[in-house]
Write a protein that holds these residues in place. Structure first.
Motif, PDB file in Angstrom:
ATOM      1  N   ALA A 157       0.815  -1.211   0.000  1.00  0.00           N
ATOM      2  CA  ALA A 157       0.000   0.000   0.000  1.00  0.00           C
ATOM      3  C   ALA A 157       0.847   1.259   0.000  1.00  0.00           C
ATOM      4  O   ALA A 157       0.358   2.342  -0.321  1.00  0.00           O
ATOM      5  N   THR A 158       2.114   1.132   0.349  1.00  0.00           N
ATOM      6  CA  THR A 158       3.013   2.290   0.389  1.00  0.00           C
ATOM      7  C   THR A 158       3.559   2.630  -0.996  1.00  0.00           C
ATOM      8  O   THR A 158       4.423   3.489  -1.126  1.00  0.00           O
ATOM      9  N   LEU A 176      -3.958  -4.679  -1.745  1.00  0.00           N
ATOM     10  CA  LEU A 176      -3.013  -3.741  -1.144  1.00  0.00           C
ATOM     11  C   LEU A 176      -2.560  -4.292   0.194  1.00  0.00           C
ATOM     12  O   LEU A 176      -3.349  -4.426   1.128  1.00  0.00           O
ATOM     13  N   VAL A 179      -1.357  -2.178   4.871  1.00  0.00           N
ATOM     14  CA  VAL A 179      -2.105  -0.924   4.767  1.00  0.00           C
ATOM     15  C   VAL A 179      -2.217  -0.165   6.085  1.00  0.00           C
ATOM     16  O   VAL A 179      -2.704   0.962   6.108  1.00  0.00           O
ATOM     17  N   PHE A 183      -3.619   3.652   5.951  1.00  0.00           N
ATOM     18  CA  PHE A 183      -5.011   3.313   5.669  1.00  0.00           C
ATOM     19  C   PHE A 183      -5.856   4.545   5.372  1.00  0.00           C
ATOM     20  O   PHE A 183      -6.680   4.533   4.445  1.00  0.00           O
ATOM     21  N   ILE A 186      -5.261   5.661   1.875  1.00  0.00           N
ATOM     22  CA  ILE A 186      -5.828   4.700   0.929  1.00  0.00           C
ATOM     23  C   ILE A 186      -7.336   4.851   0.851  1.00  0.00           C
ATOM     24  O   ILE A 186      -7.928   4.854  -0.245  1.00  0.00           O
ATOM     25  N   TYR A 201     -11.675  -4.378   3.893  1.00  0.00           N
ATOM     26  CA  TYR A 201     -10.487  -4.396   4.750  1.00  0.00           C
ATOM     27  C   TYR A 201     -10.520  -5.684   5.552  1.00  0.00           C
ATOM     28  O   TYR A 201     -11.537  -6.014   6.186  1.00  0.00           O
TER      29      TYR A 201
END
Length: 234
Positions: A157-158, A176, A179, A183, A186, A201
């Protein structure tokens, strides 16, 4: 068994998701190595296989693999771990290195693997695949990862934001990883792209605290966990 290193993926957390081959090789190993990110922390991988271990016969070793985004200076730790593992093999021992998920997918083992290849290329390394948390999370959330000509992307996710936007636009299913620290960003990005309602999630798959959130707005600070991911299914 022939002295070698065996990387065993022990799955996402549920001991019943460990493969039969993985369980057998862990039982047969002379040395079992479990990784932790900090000396004061317990090993999730160790907790999954606890019932398979025989402390009277096996040597149980914990190795520290610090987890941080800036990896400068960490190679010394990886090299030290590789030399220790190689030392066991040179004594004629079979070493099982256990890691959550699969050894070749965002795994702690890969840091060790590259150093073994570099400094001890003659040592045999066997890989025993494990059930990935991605597969288990998708099943738990009821989201098929791919069908027919659908395109699947898996990334941290980064990831650089502009490239992340391109990935979200170009792929049908996007997973992803990691996270928890980003988060909020995102969630905002998915809302801007009109994808928030198509995302879930999932945290701590197969472990205590396992949960699935089909509404990202219901995810609070207390729900953010290192072992988490967001799956976007268009």
């Amino acid at each position: 068994m022939q002295a070698r290193v065996i990387a065993v993926g022990v799955g996402p957390g549920d001991p019943e998701l460990l493969t039969l081959k993985g369980a057998r090789l862990i039982r047969e190993a002379d040395v079992v190595v479990t990784p932790v990110s900090d000396p004061g922390k317990s090993s999730i991988a160790r907790s999954i296989i606890e019932g398979l271990l025989d402390p009277q016969r096996q040597q149980l070793v914990t190795q520290v693999f610090p987890m941080r985004r800036d990896q400068s200076g960490l190679e010394e730790d990886w090299v030290r771990s590789a030399h220790e593992v190689a030392g066991f093999v040179q004594q004629g021992k079979t070493v099982a290195f256990v890691t959550i998920g699969d050894p070749f997918l965002y795994s702690t083992f890969l840091y060790l693997y590259h150093q073994l290849q570099k400094f001890h290329p003659a040592i045999e390394v066997e890989i025993v695949s494990g059930v990935s948390s991605i597969n288990t999370a998708a099943a738990l959330a009821g989201l098929p990862l791919g069908l027919s000509d659908e395109r699947l992307a898996v990334l941290p996710a980064t990831y650089e934001e502009q490239k992340l936007v391109q990935t979200l636009e170009q792929f049908d299913t996007i997973v992803l990883m990691k996270v928890h620290r980003v988060f909020g960003r995102i969630r905002t990005l998915l809302a801007e792209l009109g994808l928030k309602e198509q995302a879930v999630y999932v945290k701590r798959v197969g472990l205590p605290g396992e949960a699935v959130f089909h509404d990202l707005d219901q995810v609070g600070e207390e729900d953010l966990n290192y072992l988490s991911m967001v799956i976007v299914k268009k």
